[in-house]
Design a protein around this motif. Sequence first.
Motif, PDB file in Angstrom:
ATOM      1  N   THR A  84     -12.756  -1.856   3.755  1.00  0.00           N
ATOM      2  CA  THR A  84     -13.258  -1.881   2.366  1.00  0.00           C
ATOM      3  C   THR A  84     -12.175  -2.951   1.587  1.00  0.00           C
ATOM      4  OG1 THR A  84     -13.052  -0.330   0.580  1.00  0.00           O
ATOM      5  CG2 THR A  84     -11.503   0.063   2.341  1.00  0.00           C
ATOM      6  N   THR A  85     -12.489  -3.168   0.400  1.00  0.00           N
ATOM      7  CA  THR A  85     -11.398  -3.855  -0.276  1.00  0.00           C
ATOM      8  C   THR A  85     -10.611  -2.915  -1.311  1.00  0.00           C
ATOM      9  OG1 THR A  85     -13.096  -4.047  -1.993  1.00  0.00           O
ATOM     10  CG2 THR A  85     -12.922  -5.907  -0.502  1.00  0.00           C
ATOM     11  N   GLU A  86     -11.107  -1.739  -1.342  1.00  0.00           N
ATOM     12  CA  GLU A  86     -10.359  -0.674  -2.195  1.00  0.00           C
ATOM     13  C   GLU A  86      -9.261   0.130  -1.100  1.00  0.00           C
ATOM     14  OE1 GLU A  86     -13.273   1.610  -3.928  1.00  0.00           O
ATOM     15  OE2 GLU A  86     -13.811   0.262  -5.079  1.00  0.00           O
ATOM     16  N   ILE A  87      -8.314  -0.608  -0.759  1.00  0.00           N
ATOM     17  CA  ILE A  87      -7.382   0.036   0.192  1.00  0.00           C
ATOM     18  C   ILE A  87      -6.677   1.449  -0.290  1.00  0.00           C
ATOM     19  CG2 ILE A  87      -5.450  -0.442   1.265  1.00  0.00           C
ATOM     20  CD1 ILE A  87      -7.445  -2.213   2.349  1.00  0.00           C
ATOM     21  N   GLN A  88      -6.359   1.278  -1.406  1.00  0.00           N
ATOM     22  CA  GLN A  88      -5.574   2.625  -2.087  1.00  0.00           C
ATOM     23  C   GLN A  88      -6.401   3.756  -1.940  1.00  0.00           C
ATOM     24  OE1 GLN A  88      -2.618   2.962  -2.563  1.00  0.00           O
ATOM     25  NE2 GLN A  88      -1.493   0.818  -3.338  1.00  0.00           N
ATOM     26  N   LYS A  89      -7.751   3.534  -2.471  1.00  0.00           N
ATOM     27  CA  LYS A  89      -8.654   4.618  -2.207  1.00  0.00           C
ATOM     28  C   LYS A  89      -8.870   5.262  -0.864  1.00  0.00           C
ATOM     29  CE  LYS A  89     -13.239   5.884  -3.591  1.00  0.00           C
ATOM     30  NZ  LYS A  89     -14.454   5.470  -4.268  1.00  0.00           N
ATOM     31  N   ALA A  90      -9.135   4.300   0.026  1.00  0.00           N
ATOM     32  CA  ALA A  90      -9.299   4.701   1.520  1.00  0.00           C
ATOM     33  C   ALA A  90      -8.152   5.351   2.071  1.00  0.00           C
ATOM     34  CB  ALA A  90      -9.574   3.302   2.302  1.00  0.00           C
TER      35      ALA A  90
ATOM     36  N   THR B 273       0.821  -1.157  -0.133  1.00  0.00           N
ATOM     37  CA  THR B 273       0.205   0.178  -0.056  1.00  0.00           C
ATOM     38  C   THR B 273       0.930   1.339   0.075  1.00  0.00           C
ATOM     39  OG1 THR B 273      -1.665  -1.128   1.335  1.00  0.00           O
ATOM     40  CG2 THR B 273      -1.890   1.145   1.064  1.00  0.00           C
TER      41      THR B 273
ATOM     42  N   GLU C 190      -7.957   8.843   0.785  1.00  0.00           N
ATOM     43  CA  GLU C 190      -9.088   9.743   1.171  1.00  0.00           C
ATOM     44  C   GLU C 190      -8.836  10.108   2.674  1.00  0.00           C
ATOM     45  OE1 GLU C 190     -12.731   7.644   0.666  1.00  0.00           O
ATOM     46  OE2 GLU C 190     -13.103   8.267  -1.408  1.00  0.00           O
TER      47      GLU C 190
ATOM     48  N   THR D  50      -9.272  -4.673   5.479  1.00  0.00           N
ATOM     49  CA  THR D  50      -9.879  -5.565   4.546  1.00  0.00           C
ATOM     50  C   THR D  50     -10.855  -6.251   5.129  1.00  0.00           C
ATOM     51  OG1 THR D  50      -8.381  -7.367   4.421  1.00  0.00           O
ATOM     52  CG2 THR D  50      -8.101  -5.679   2.712  1.00  0.00           C
TER      53      THR D  50
END
Length: 304
Positions: free
Chosen positions: A221-227, A164, A230, A192
Amino acid sequence: MAKAKDEAAKVEEKEAVVAEETQVTETAKKTTTAKAGKRSAKGQEEAEAKAEKIEAQQHRAEDKAEEAEKPKQQQKPARSRLERQGKKFQESSKLVEKEKVYTLSEAIALAVKTSPVKFDATVEVHVNLNVDPRHADQNIRDNLVLPAGTGKKVRVAVFADEDTDNADVAGVETIIKQLDKGQINFDILISTPANMAKLGKYARTLGPRGLMPNPKSGTVTTEIQKAVAEAKAGRVEYRVDSTGIIHLGAGKVSFGEKKIEDNIRAIFASIKGNKPASVKGTYVKAIHLATTMGPSITVAVSEI
């Protein structure tokens, strides 16, 4: 010798008289004491105890009367809440009209002006809603990304084995070792869904600090990079307290009025969009704006 004998004889006579008197009183007691009733030994003891009690009550009444006659000391009136504040706060509060309701832009300009501290204070928003948090549908909770960010450096930990970017701490084993030692080196923990079961052991440590990942806050969440992106950009979470009020920081004084207003508008839009269907009539009861350790400013409810 004759005088000594006379004195000894007189002493013996006195002792004999005293002995006779005590014998007479004892016999009188025996004759006057009855087996039962008021003249019995128990009855006489109760009468004596009653007399002592009455005497004590009289003494207390006399003491109270004496205290009442004494001149009373004048007590100083309690100081108001404003008078108990520091000099800088009192000077700042003079700029705020208590009865006036300000527009959002006016309130922001005044809040920045009345900040009494030397450090970069946080601009706080307090929104009182007409909701009952005891009802599940009225327990309002949401998260959003502030357009101008929060102005705080956030340490983000990722509870996942995948690589990440921008995460301060990453790796399941790494975070577990830190938690076992009681070390918490992060402000936000993202996980996750598959790894959440491993965090159950540490719920009592993370939960009270508000660090336990939650799907509603976007930290499960499964969208770690996005989380992570943000969280770094300024994602905030809010929730009504037990009295139905939302407290949230909307940025720093150094942001300037435009950026602070953009953040507050985003917060207002989120709160308005989460209005429960069960709430009829008035939704927002009051809005107040303040900086850290600064005076409160009333904002018009129509701004939301």
